[in-house]
Design a protein around this motif. Structure first.
Motif, PDB file in Angstrom:
ATOM      1  N   SER A   5       0.809  -1.229   0.000  1.00  0.00           N
ATOM      2  CA  SER A   5       0.000   0.000   0.000  1.00  0.00           C
ATOM      3  C   SER A   5       0.835   1.268   0.000  1.00  0.00           C
ATOM      4  CB  SER A   5      -0.978   0.025   1.191  1.00  0.00           C
ATOM      5  OG  SER A   5      -1.844  -1.097   1.139  1.00  0.00           O
ATOM      6  N   GLU A   6       2.187   1.153   0.016  1.00  0.00           N
ATOM      7  CA  GLU A   6       3.014   2.355  -0.041  1.00  0.00           C
ATOM      8  C   GLU A   6       3.010   2.905  -1.460  1.00  0.00           C
ATOM      9  OE1 GLU A   6       7.593   3.869   0.895  1.00  0.00           O
ATOM     10  OE2 GLU A   6       7.098   1.740   0.822  1.00  0.00           O
ATOM     11  N   ARG A   7       2.890   4.208  -1.625  1.00  0.00           N
ATOM     12  CA  ARG A   7       2.848   4.844  -2.928  1.00  0.00           C
ATOM     13  C   ARG A   7       4.061   5.741  -3.126  1.00  0.00           C
ATOM     14  NH1 ARG A   7      -0.143   1.361  -3.221  1.00  0.00           N
ATOM     15  NH2 ARG A   7      -2.381   1.359  -3.723  1.00  0.00           N
TER      16      ARG A   7
END
Length: 473
Positions: A5-7
């Motif tokens: 979920s890291e962008r």
């Protein structure tokens, strides 16, 4: 690698674009393709098909059997992407050219004749990827066992009892005398090689055998050596694709063998074009089979010539994409309609950026690559096998026009089966691909759901319901 979920930053690419080192690198490079200045080089390698031998052979060609395959690897669940399953689908398409042409001979297409002109059959298989095992076996042994089961259980035609395993053994023999064993020079269990093995190899019968050094089971499927690329903790797409390509080519040879063995069908053999999707070559661990395909087709041609069919069998591998298709489109305006271009090794090395003395294709291809501009202006890239006694690459005779007696008939047949459905496409390949293709998007989701249901894995919705925040708002 990012966390789940890291962008990345929306401007994270800016330093790369502005980097002087990156810009300097682009300044040093050029595309390894021919340019308009090479027009004479291109035209010097071209010849009108009317100057090639075996005129009139294509007039008798009535049928085409085309084999195509698709493979995909899906994650069992999105939450556990290291558990993977591979799917393979191979389809054979049969076309009656006479009925196909009659169907469109009038103002309107006759749907009844069109339907009668085409038939297809397909087989499907699932193969284990990383994270899946048979109880009591390791991941790589599971792959070996399932691959062997794939060969033994898959009948390429329901009207015949022959399996892919039978064709693998036939490939190690000849059309009239299939082998009873396939050779293996390294035990997949203990790693014992030639010098340690009695006779310098393990001869594997259809039912398998045991290694003389370690006593472990050796399967017929081990002759393909795909387990050498098996990844217990990563993607096995490479091994999956190798197996699909072998299955395609064994299926094509299987239909040739059926026609060869039936005395009532032998004349049909000379009237049939056998098409494979992709070049006539094998890479990676299965590349050594190239020599077996080359020898098998050469013996096939000798048998056909002895029965007054000098240009049989008609075999071609048609390419839809890749480096050579892109190059063919780039130089298509330099090739006259109705002309075919023989790609010399020197030319291939030049456009692909290989060293001038690189022995391109000598270990992988059992057919030589040509570029043909059809009489309607389309551009096709394909490979055809040479006559017996000639190797397509690594042999001076492999660059002689006279070494390819089936070239003119193949070009003439392909001239008559083009379709505007896709760019530079031919009808037999388009129909085979339609029967074999595995869809992306929704199709992948369905295949993933099949894995979850069959293995008892939780679906994404179930994980959400039982997670630490289940029921919260």
């Amino acid at each position: 690698m990012p966390y789940p979920s890291e962008r990345a930053s929306r401007l994270g690419h800016v330093p790369v674009v502005n980097s002087q080192a990156v810009q300097d690198a682009f300044a040093r490079w050029e595309v390894a393709q021919a340019t308009p200045a090479d027009e004479h080089r291109v035209t010097s390698l071209c010849r009108p098909i009317e100057q090639l031998g075996n005129a009139g052979i294509s007039d008798a060609v009535r049928f085409a059997i085309t084999v195509d395959g698709s493979d995909t690897e899906v994650e069992a669940t999105r939450e556990h992407p290291t558990i993977k399953v591979g799917y393979v689908r191979v389809a054979a398409s049969f076309i009656d050219f006479k009925k196909l042409h009659h169907a469109g001979a009038r103002n309107f297409v006759d749907p009844h004749l069109l339907r009668e002109s085409h038939q297809h059959a397909a087989f499907d298989r699932a193969l284990p990827g990383s994270g899946l095992v048979i109880p009591g076996s390791t991941g790589v042994d599971t792959w070996r066992q399932e691959l062997d089961r794939f060969l033994h259980e898959t009948k390429f035609d329901q009207a015949s009892d022959q399996t892919l395993a039978d064709m693998l053994l036939a490939l190690h023999g000849s059309p009239s005398a299939p082998a009873t064993t396939a050779p293996l020079r390294r035990c997949p269990s203990c790693g014992a090689k030639d010098a340690q093995l009695s006779g310098g190899q393990i001869d594997i019968p259809k039912g398998g055998t045991n290694c003389p050094e370690c006593g472990q089971k050796v399967y017929l499927g081990d002759a393909l050596r795909t387990e050498e690329e098996y990844m217990p903790e990563g993607s096995n797409r490479s091994s999956l694709t190798r197996m699909m390509l072998v299955a395609e080519r064994l299926t094509s040879l299987g239909y040739m063998q059926l026609l060869f063995e039936d005395p009532h069908s032998f004349d049909v053999l000379s009237k049939t074009l056998f098409i494979t999707d992709g070049p006539l070559g094998l890479h990676g661990t299965v590349a050594p089979l190239k020599r077996r395909f080359q020898d098998y087709l050469a013996e096939f041609a000798k048998q056909c010539a002895a029965n007054n069919h000098p240009a049989a069998p008609l075999v071609v591998g048609v390419e839809k994409s890749g480096t050579f298709v892109e190059h063919a489109q780039l130089i298509s305006h330099m090739i006259e309609p109705g002309h075919v271009m023989l790609l010399t090794t020197e030319y291939i090395n030049r456009i692909t950026g290989r060293p001038a003395n690189n022995p391109y294709g000598s270990d992988e291809f059992y057919g030589r690559r040509f570029i043909y501009r059809t009489k309607n202006g389309g551009i096709l890239v394909f490979t055809v096998p040479p006559k017996p006694g000639v190797t397509p690459y690594g042999d001076p005779d492999g660059e002689l026009w006279s070494s390819y007696p089936t070239l003119r008939p193949v070009c003439e047949v392909l001239d008559h089966v083009q379709t505007r459905l896709y760019e530079n496409a031919v009808i037999p390949v388009a129909l085979a691909h339609s029967a074999a293709s595995l869809p992306l998007g929704v199709g992948q989701s369905v295949l993933r759901a099949l894995v979850q249901q069959s293995l008892g894995l939780p679906t994404r919705s179930q994980i959400r319901q039982t997670g630490p925040f289940a029921g919260s708002r």
